[in-house]
Design a protein around this motif. Structure first.
Motif, PDB file in Angstrom:
ATOM      1  N   ILE A 189       0.847  -1.134   0.059  1.00 43.32           N
ATOM      2  CA  ILE A 189       0.191   0.080  -0.089  1.00 43.32           C
ATOM      3  C   ILE A 189       0.727   1.226   0.012  1.00 43.32           C
ATOM      4  CG2 ILE A 189      -1.655   1.469   1.182  1.00 43.32           C
ATOM      5  CD1 ILE A 189      -2.795  -1.252   2.826  1.00 43.32           C
ATOM      6  N   VAL A 190       0.462   2.222  -0.917  1.00 44.43           N
ATOM      7  CA  VAL A 190       1.216   3.640  -0.768  1.00 44.43           C
ATOM      8  C   VAL A 190       0.019   4.477  -0.423  1.00 44.43           C
ATOM      9  CG1 VAL A 190       2.374   5.220  -1.605  1.00 44.43           C
ATOM     10  CG2 VAL A 190       2.786   2.920  -2.645  1.00 44.43           C
ATOM     11  N   THR A 191       0.125   4.816   0.923  1.00 42.19           N
ATOM     12  CA  THR A 191      -1.138   5.959   1.414  1.00 42.19           C
ATOM     13  C   THR A 191      -1.218   6.916   0.552  1.00 42.19           C
ATOM     14  OG1 THR A 191       0.392   6.860   3.244  1.00 42.19           O
ATOM     15  CG2 THR A 191      -0.969   4.843   3.623  1.00 42.19           C
ATOM     16  N   THR A 192      -0.081   7.908   0.614  1.00 43.47           N
ATOM     17  CA  THR A 192      -0.149   8.985  -0.111  1.00 43.47           C
ATOM     18  C   THR A 192       1.204   9.491  -0.595  1.00 43.47           C
ATOM     19  OG1 THR A 192      -0.705  11.382  -0.273  1.00 43.47           O
ATOM     20  CG2 THR A 192      -0.200  10.288   2.068  1.00 43.47           C
ATOM     21  N   VAL A 193       1.347  10.437  -1.369  1.00 46.92           N
ATOM     22  CA  VAL A 193       2.950  10.914  -1.558  1.00 46.92           C
ATOM     23  C   VAL A 193       2.524  12.670  -1.638  1.00 46.92           C
ATOM     24  CG1 VAL A 193       4.747  11.256  -3.335  1.00 46.92           C
ATOM     25  CG2 VAL A 193       3.600   8.831  -2.907  1.00 46.92           C
ATOM     26  N   ASP A 194       3.572  13.060  -0.707  1.00 47.59           N
ATOM     27  CA  ASP A 194       3.401  14.375  -0.293  1.00 47.59           C
ATOM     28  C   ASP A 194       4.901  14.986  -0.073  1.00 47.59           C
ATOM     29  OD1 ASP A 194       2.076  17.099   0.265  1.00 47.59           O
ATOM     30  OD2 ASP A 194       0.639  15.920  -0.140  1.00 47.59           O
ATOM     31  N   GLU A 209       9.041   8.325  -6.598  1.00 48.87           N
ATOM     32  CA  GLU A 209       9.896   7.317  -7.061  1.00 48.87           C
ATOM     33  C   GLU A 209      10.654   6.355  -5.966  1.00 48.87           C
ATOM     34  OE1 GLU A 209      11.031   6.712 -10.380  1.00 48.87           O
ATOM     35  OE2 GLU A 209       9.991   8.437 -11.102  1.00 48.87           O
ATOM     36  N   ALA A 210      10.932   6.945  -4.803  1.00 48.68           N
ATOM     37  CA  ALA A 210      11.464   6.252  -3.750  1.00 48.68           C
ATOM     38  C   ALA A 210      10.573   5.382  -3.065  1.00 48.68           C
ATOM     39  CB  ALA A 210      12.191   7.366  -2.761  1.00 48.68           C
ATOM     40  N   LYS A 211       9.200   6.030  -2.996  1.00 49.94           N
ATOM     41  CA  LYS A 211       8.142   5.329  -2.543  1.00 49.94           C
ATOM     42  C   LYS A 211       7.998   3.863  -3.469  1.00 49.94           C
ATOM     43  CE  LYS A 211       6.988   8.167   0.877  1.00 49.94           C
ATOM     44  NZ  LYS A 211       7.778   8.172   2.112  1.00 49.94           N
ATOM     45  N   ALA A 212       8.184   3.973  -4.763  1.00 52.08           N
ATOM     46  CA  ALA A 212       7.751   2.824  -5.763  1.00 52.08           C
ATOM     47  C   ALA A 212       8.719   1.864  -5.195  1.00 52.08           C
ATOM     48  CB  ALA A 212       7.771   3.541  -6.987  1.00 52.08           C
ATOM     49  N   GLU A 213       9.896   2.272  -4.684  1.00 50.03           N
ATOM     50  CA  GLU A 213      10.636   0.919  -4.220  1.00 50.03           C
ATOM     51  C   GLU A 213      10.045  -0.049  -3.536  1.00 50.03           C
ATOM     52  OE1 GLU A 213      14.340   2.169  -2.243  1.00 50.03           O
ATOM     53  OE2 GLU A 213      14.408   4.224  -3.437  1.00 50.03           O
ATOM     54  N   ILE A 214       8.812   0.199  -2.991  1.00 48.64           N
ATOM     55  CA  ILE A 214       8.019  -0.809  -2.337  1.00 48.64           C
ATOM     56  C   ILE A 214       7.693  -1.912  -3.220  1.00 48.64           C
ATOM     57  CG2 ILE A 214       5.968   0.189  -2.502  1.00 48.64           C
ATOM     58  CD1 ILE A 214       5.855  -0.857   0.771  1.00 48.64           C
ATOM     59  N   PHE A 215       7.371  -1.744  -4.523  1.00 51.66           N
ATOM     60  CA  PHE A 215       7.295  -2.853  -5.374  1.00 51.66           C
ATOM     61  C   PHE A 215       8.317  -3.703  -5.556  1.00 51.66           C
ATOM     62  CE2 PHE A 215       4.707   0.966  -6.700  1.00 51.66           C
ATOM     63  CZ  PHE A 215       3.623   0.765  -5.990  1.00 51.66           C
ATOM     64  N   VAL A 231      -1.626  12.878  -6.864  1.00 56.74           N
ATOM     65  CA  VAL A 231      -1.153  13.370  -8.310  1.00 56.74           C
ATOM     66  C   VAL A 231       0.080  12.537  -8.774  1.00 56.74           C
ATOM     67  CG1 VAL A 231      -1.615  16.018  -8.219  1.00 56.74           C
ATOM     68  CG2 VAL A 231       0.377  15.276  -7.139  1.00 56.74           C
ATOM     69  N   HIS A 232       0.451  11.816  -7.834  1.00 56.76           N
ATOM     70  CA  HIS A 232       1.673  10.924  -8.417  1.00 56.76           C
ATOM     71  C   HIS A 232       1.296   9.523  -8.691  1.00 56.76           C
ATOM     72  CE1 HIS A 232       4.338  14.161  -7.165  1.00 56.76           C
ATOM     73  NE2 HIS A 232       3.733  14.349  -6.280  1.00 56.76           N
ATOM     74  N   PHE A 233      -0.255   9.141  -8.582  1.00 52.32           N
ATOM     75  CA  PHE A 233      -0.710   7.912  -9.073  1.00 52.32           C
ATOM     76  C   PHE A 233      -0.171   7.423  -9.971  1.00 52.32           C
ATOM     77  CE2 PHE A 233      -3.844   5.505 -11.263  1.00 52.32           C
ATOM     78  CZ  PHE A 233      -4.276   4.317 -10.463  1.00 52.32           C
ATOM     79  N   GLU A 234      -0.067   7.989 -11.232  1.00 47.37           N
ATOM     80  CA  GLU A 234       0.496   7.308 -12.387  1.00 47.37           C
ATOM     81  C   GLU A 234       1.902   6.948 -12.344  1.00 47.37           C
ATOM     82  OE1 GLU A 234      -1.321   6.389 -14.859  1.00 47.37           O
ATOM     83  OE2 GLU A 234      -3.187   7.383 -14.495  1.00 47.37           O
ATOM     84  N   THR A 235       2.745   8.045 -11.859  1.00 39.30           N
ATOM     85  CA  THR A 235       4.055   7.373 -11.684  1.00 39.30           C
ATOM     86  C   THR A 235       4.036   6.064 -10.779  1.00 39.30           C
ATOM     87  OG1 THR A 235       4.783   9.525 -11.349  1.00 39.30           O
ATOM     88  CG2 THR A 235       6.329   8.122 -10.441  1.00 39.30           C
ATOM     89  N   LEU A 236       3.348   5.958  -9.749  1.00 40.54           N
ATOM     90  CA  LEU A 236       3.384   4.764  -8.994  1.00 40.54           C
ATOM     91  C   LEU A 236       2.849   3.531  -9.579  1.00 40.54           C
ATOM     92  CD1 LEU A 236       2.302   6.264  -5.484  1.00 40.54           C
ATOM     93  CD2 LEU A 236       4.558   5.309  -6.104  1.00 40.54           C
ATOM     94  N   ALA A 240       4.332   0.033 -10.294  1.00 45.02           N
ATOM     95  CA  ALA A 240       3.838  -0.981 -10.114  1.00 45.02           C
ATOM     96  C   ALA A 240       3.704  -2.148 -11.180  1.00 45.02           C
ATOM     97  CB  ALA A 240       2.750  -0.998  -9.301  1.00 45.02           C
ATOM     98  N   GLU A 241       3.361  -1.818 -12.348  1.00 48.26           N
ATOM     99  CA  GLU A 241       2.918  -2.392 -13.445  1.00 48.26           C
ATOM    100  C   GLU A 241       4.415  -3.122 -14.149  1.00 48.26           C
ATOM    101  OE1 GLU A 241      -1.397  -0.890 -14.717  1.00 48.26           O
ATOM    102  OE2 GLU A 241       0.505  -0.283 -15.760  1.00 48.26           O
ATOM    103  N   GLU A 242       5.503  -2.343 -13.863  1.00 53.96           N
ATOM    104  CA  GLU A 242       6.719  -2.733 -14.384  1.00 53.96           C
ATOM    105  C   GLU A 242       6.913  -4.093 -13.496  1.00 53.96           C
ATOM    106  OE1 GLU A 242       8.640   1.497 -15.591  1.00 53.96           O
ATOM    107  OE2 GLU A 242       9.663   0.331 -13.813  1.00 53.96           O
ATOM    108  N   VAL A 243       6.844  -4.171 -12.659  1.00 55.61           N
ATOM    109  CA  VAL A 243       6.938  -5.592 -11.659  1.00 55.61           C
ATOM    110  C   VAL A 243       6.012  -6.373 -11.891  1.00 55.61           C
ATOM    111  CG1 VAL A 243       8.539  -4.370 -10.290  1.00 55.61           C
ATOM    112  CG2 VAL A 243       6.244  -4.769  -9.626  1.00 55.61           C
ATOM    113  N   GLY A 244       4.877  -6.152 -12.777  1.00 53.59           N
ATOM    114  CA  GLY A 244       3.741  -7.367 -12.936  1.00 53.59           C
ATOM    115  C   GLY A 244       2.590  -7.125 -11.819  1.00 53.59           C
TER     116      GLY A 244
END
Ligand SMILES: Nc1ncnc2c1ncn2[C@@H]1O[C@H](COP(=O)(O)OP(=O)(O)OP(=O)(O)O)[C@@H](O)[C@H]1O
Ligand SMILES: [Mg+2]
Length: 471
Positions: A189-194, A209-215, A231-236, A240-244
């Motif tokens: 889960i990524v609650t929010t990015v701020d 980008e750093a939060k996306a490391e959770i994937f 606003v960072h939903f698409e980045t995340l 996420a999709e990159e790792v399937g």
């Protein structure tokens, strides 16, 4: 001790740590501790190096009833020491035990990791309470989310748990990835990015980008639960999709997979009608605030992804309290009435400040006539810190705040921007505004205290509780 209480047999622990035992055998351990002040008899004491070197406390640990101690090969045993497990590097050994704990879970177990700029602990606590309704659940203590908190939480997880809930945090890029690979969540889960810890990052996008490391550690076929309103939903989503991963979004957006259809925000909590993949579920969240309600949507999504019954699990949410300093409410006697203290002193950033003001704005005037905000600096905001503080004026106004007390060099900017009748007092340090605040309080006030932990608004809230309770 019953077999059920055993967390690790001594031999398994030696093997998991990759260590060598001084004594051929030791008793099973029932827990792990890194702090002799909270060590329970039967715990393994882990001699970590943090502000102090844990090796100085090994004797105290055995005196407190430690079953064994995990120490460096160079540690010189003292008289009275119990069984020692020696390792080249205590931190690495703790991580090894954590990985071993993860590896021994049943294939049916579901592991959930929570990260985000705000709301990790609150979300983790809700998830832990909710999942406990449907199966044996293990979860992090407090905010245990860093290089020792995560492996410690993992190492403390009994083998027979169906659910594990972990909080993963960071101050710098590159910290979440290794922790996620250790936890190997099925659900992230990524609650929010701020704008939090912005001082360490060029911009908020870099934080995403750093939060996306959770994937990075997500199990194959795992689920990423992402905030559709951020606003960072698409980045995340891209990461996420990159790792399937399967992406499940939550939020108020009509495009969210798990969304709040009806939302009634009140001072004593939120009532929601949740649409979760076409099903509608009613949910009440006891901690007030729209941000908490959004976290609850992430909780609902995670329960669903874990294959558990969402309705049964969510029934726990009305009674989950906020973590200390994150919105805890106390009525304090004053004169012939009382005041309501909302203690948000644990931390602050622009997002959680706004959220806290939104909650302040829902406190009914009928019950509490005057709204007072007591604010400390938001730290680690980098070059834009001044404007982040000034920009809070909108939230102050929107909440109908009658009076503001402030401390810290940054909050001074906000304070000076307010009209004189709404200026309570300003001081460089939180202690300097205590007397002025107490002098201005009247029965029927609601007082919201918030600032970054380092701004020491917690001691101010404590002082308020003490002084008013003492009459
Ligand atoms: N989704 C959210 N958006 C903004 N603020 C939030 C959100 N969820 C919780 N908060 C607020 O943020 C503050 C911190 O909450 P919490 O302790 O759960 O966060 P955390 O991410 O665990 O923090 P830390 O990084 O210190 O561990 C609280 O004041 C809480 O009300
Ligand atoms: Mg936390």
């Amino acid at each position: 001790m019953t077999l059920q209480d055993t967390l690790w047999t001594f031999d398994d622990l030696v093997g998991a740590a990759g260590g060598r035992a001084d004594n051929a055998s030791g008793a099973p351990v029932t827990g792990l501790s890194i702090d002799t002040r909270t060590l329970a008899p039967g715990d393994l004491f882990v001699a970590l190096k943090d502000q102090r070197d844990g090796h100085e406390f090994v004797s105290a640990a055995f005196a407190a009833g430690a079953a064994a101690a995990l120490v460096s090969t160079s540690y010189e045993a003292k008289p009275g020491d119990g069984p020692l497990i020696r390792v080249p590097d205590v931190q690495a050994a703790l991580e090894n035990i954590g990985r071993a704990a993860r590896a021994r879970l049943s294939p049916d177990a579901r592991v959930i990791a929570v990260t985000g700029s705000a709301g990790k602990t609150g979300t983790k606590d809700m998830l832990r309470a909710a999942l406990s309704r449907v199966g044996a659940t293990h979860g992090a203590d407090k905010s245990f989310n860093n290089h020792w908190g995560v492996p410690l939480t993992l190492a403390r997880m009994p083998a027979a748990r169906r659910f594990g809930v972990f909080e993963i945090g960071m101050n710098h890029a590159g910290e979440i990835g290794p922790l996620s690979r250790m936890v190997r969540p099925h659900i992230a889960i990524v609650t929010t990015v701020d704008a939090v810890h912005l001082a360490q990052f060029p911009n908020v996008e870099a934080i995403a980008e750093a939060k996306a490391e959770i994937f990075q550690g997500l199990e194959p076929g795992g689920t990423a639960i992402l905030n559709r309103d951020n606003v960072h939903f698409e980045t995340l989503r891209r990461h996420a999709e990159e790792v399937g991963a399967r992406v499940v979004s939550f939020g108020q957006s009509a495009r969210a997979d798990v969304r709040s259809k009806v939302l009634e925000i009140a001072a004593d909590g939120t009532a929601m009608q949740i649409d979760i993949g076409g099903r509608e579920i009613h949910c009440r969240v006891g901690v007030p605030g729209i941000h908490i309600a959004m976290n609850a949507l992430a909780v609902a999504a995670a329960i669903d992804a874990a294959g558990a019954d969402v309705e049964t699990a969510l029934a726990a949410l009305p009674t989950v309290p906020p973590p200390p300093g994150r919105g805890v409410r106390t009525e304090l006697p004053l004169g012939d009435g009382h005041i309501l203290l909302i203690d948000e002193s644990y931390n602050a950033n622009p997002a959680s400040m706004r959220a806290a003001f939104a909650v302040l704005g829902t406190v009914p005037r009928a019950a509490y006539k005057r709204r007072i905000a007591v604010l400390g600096d938001m730290l680690e905001l980098g070059a834009e810190e001044q404007s982040h503080h000034l920009a809070l004026k909108e939230a102050v106004d929107a909440a109908g705040t009658d009076l503001v007390f402030a401390s810290g060099p940054n909050m001074e900017h906000l304070f000076r921007a307010l009209p004189p009748e709404r200026q309570g007092a300003w001081g460089l340090r939180s202690g300097e505004i205590e007397d002025a605040l107490v002098a201005r309080l009247a029965p029927g006030d609601v007082v919201m205290v918030k600032g970054s932990n380092g701004s020491r608004m917690g001691p101010l809230a404590d002082a308020l509780r003490k002084r008013l309770a003492a009459g």
